[in-house]
Design an enzyme around this catalytic site. Structure first.
Site, PDB file in Angstrom:
ATOM      1  N   ASP A   8       0.843  -1.191   0.000  1.00 32.53           N
ATOM      2  CA  ASP A   8       0.000   0.000   0.000  1.00 32.53           C
ATOM      3  C   ASP A   8       0.884   1.249   0.000  1.00 32.53           C
ATOM      4  O   ASP A   8       1.888   1.323   0.720  1.00 32.53           O
ATOM      5  CB  ASP A   8      -0.916  -0.012   1.236  1.00 32.53           C
ATOM      6  CG  ASP A   8      -2.054   0.977   1.120  1.00 32.53           C
ATOM      7  OD1 ASP A   8      -3.207   0.537   0.993  1.00 32.53           O
ATOM      8  OD2 ASP A   8      -1.787   2.208   1.162  1.00 32.53           O
ATOM      9  N   HIS A  34     -10.220  -5.145  -3.199  1.00 32.95           N
ATOM     10  CA  HIS A  34      -8.876  -5.368  -2.673  1.00 32.95           C
ATOM     11  C   HIS A  34      -8.975  -5.708  -1.204  1.00 32.95           C
ATOM     12  O   HIS A  34      -9.871  -5.217  -0.496  1.00 32.95           O
ATOM     13  CB  HIS A  34      -7.973  -4.153  -2.894  1.00 32.95           C
ATOM     14  CG  HIS A  34      -8.566  -2.855  -2.421  1.00 32.95           C
ATOM     15  ND1 HIS A  34      -9.513  -2.166  -3.163  1.00 32.95           N
ATOM     16  CD2 HIS A  34      -8.373  -2.130  -1.299  1.00 32.95           C
ATOM     17  CE1 HIS A  34      -9.849  -1.067  -2.518  1.00 32.95           C
ATOM     18  NE2 HIS A  34      -9.185  -1.023  -1.374  1.00 32.95           N
TER      19      HIS A  34
HETATM   20  P1  DGP Z   1      -9.541   1.647   0.195  1.00 33.44           P
HETATM   21  O1  DGP Z   1      -9.658   2.899   0.995  1.00 33.44           O
HETATM   22  O2  DGP Z   1     -10.002   0.410   0.957  1.00 33.44           O
HETATM   23  O3  DGP Z   1     -10.191   1.771  -1.159  1.00 33.44           O
HETATM   24  O4  DGP Z   1      -7.986   1.415  -0.036  1.00 33.44           O
HETATM   25  C1  DGP Z   1      -7.307   1.861  -1.144  1.00 33.44           C
HETATM   26  C2  DGP Z   1      -5.842   1.786  -0.809  1.00 33.44           C
HETATM   27  O5  DGP Z   1      -5.111   1.934  -2.005  1.00 33.44           O
HETATM   28  C3  DGP Z   1      -5.354   2.873   0.140  1.00 33.44           C
HETATM   29  O6  DGP Z   1      -4.955   2.276   1.363  1.00 33.44           O
HETATM   30  C4  DGP Z   1      -4.185   3.508  -0.578  1.00 33.44           C
HETATM   31  C5  DGP Z   1      -3.909   2.569  -1.701  1.00 33.44           C
HETATM   32  N1  DGP Z   1      -3.470   3.215  -2.913  1.00 33.44           N
HETATM   33  C6  DGP Z   1      -4.114   4.215  -3.574  1.00 33.44           C
HETATM   34  N2  DGP Z   1      -3.425   4.545  -4.689  1.00 33.44           N
HETATM   35  C7  DGP Z   1      -2.350   3.717  -4.724  1.00 33.44           C
HETATM   36  C8  DGP Z   1      -1.272   3.577  -5.640  1.00 33.44           C
HETATM   37  O7  DGP Z   1      -1.160   4.259  -6.655  1.00 33.44           O
HETATM   38  N3  DGP Z   1      -0.330   2.637  -5.351  1.00 33.44           N
HETATM   39  C9  DGP Z   1      -0.419   1.847  -4.227  1.00 33.44           C
HETATM   40  N4  DGP Z   1       0.559   0.954  -4.025  1.00 33.44           N
HETATM   41  N5  DGP Z   1      -1.431   1.950  -3.350  1.00 33.44           N
HETATM   42  C10 DGP Z   1      -2.378   2.877  -3.603  1.00 33.44           C
END
Ligand code: DGP
Length: 113
Positions: free
Chosen positions: A29, A98
């Site tokens: 994340d 996810h």
């Molecule tokens: P949610 O709030 O459950 O939809 O979680 C989405 C998650 O995705 C959040 O914890 C941050 C992560 N996230 C958002 N954009 C990116 C990205 O571009 N790369 C990565 N590795 N994680 C991301």
């Protein structure tokens, strides 16, 4: 392709990959909420847990088969938490299902991530 996680899976957007098989992709994340915070996703797009059906549940099963492998790779030997957020009230920000795998330290007892 507009879905952020579809683009990460396709390699169009870089990520820190932890695990991959034919059906599942797992990556760190970008905004970790614990010492270890990995997102485990099916490669084929499903919007959220609310869109799981008999037609696509095998993709979700593949995710859950992968989660213990992710945990082993990340050395989460003392336990971990698995969370999926759904929709607006669930604060789901990315509309590709996810599963957050959180651990590497003692987590708070509340269910937030
Ligand atoms: P949610 O709030 O459950 O939809 O979680 C989405 C998650 O995705 C959040 O914890 C941050 C992560 N996230 C958002 N954009 C990116 C990205 O571009 N790369 C990565 N590795 N994680 C991301």
């Amino acid at each position: 392709m507009s879905c952020l996680f579809c683009r990460i899976i396709a390699g169009e957007i870089p990520s820190s990959k932890v695990y991959e098989d034919e059906a599942v992709f797992a990556f760190r994340d970008i905004n970790p909420q614990a010492a270890v915070h990995v997102l485990v996703v099916p490669k084929e797009h499903i919007e959220s847990a609310d869109a799981i059906s008999a037609d696509n549940s095998s993709r979700v099963a593949a995710v859950f088969e992968a989660i213990p492998k992710v945990a082993a790779i990340c050395r989460l030997t003392n336990g971990y938490r698995v969370i999926t957020n759904v929709g607006e009230d669930g604060c789901q920000s990315v509309k590709h299902i996810h599963f957050h795998v959180l651990g590497g330290e003692k987590l708070p007892e509340n269910m937030g991530n």
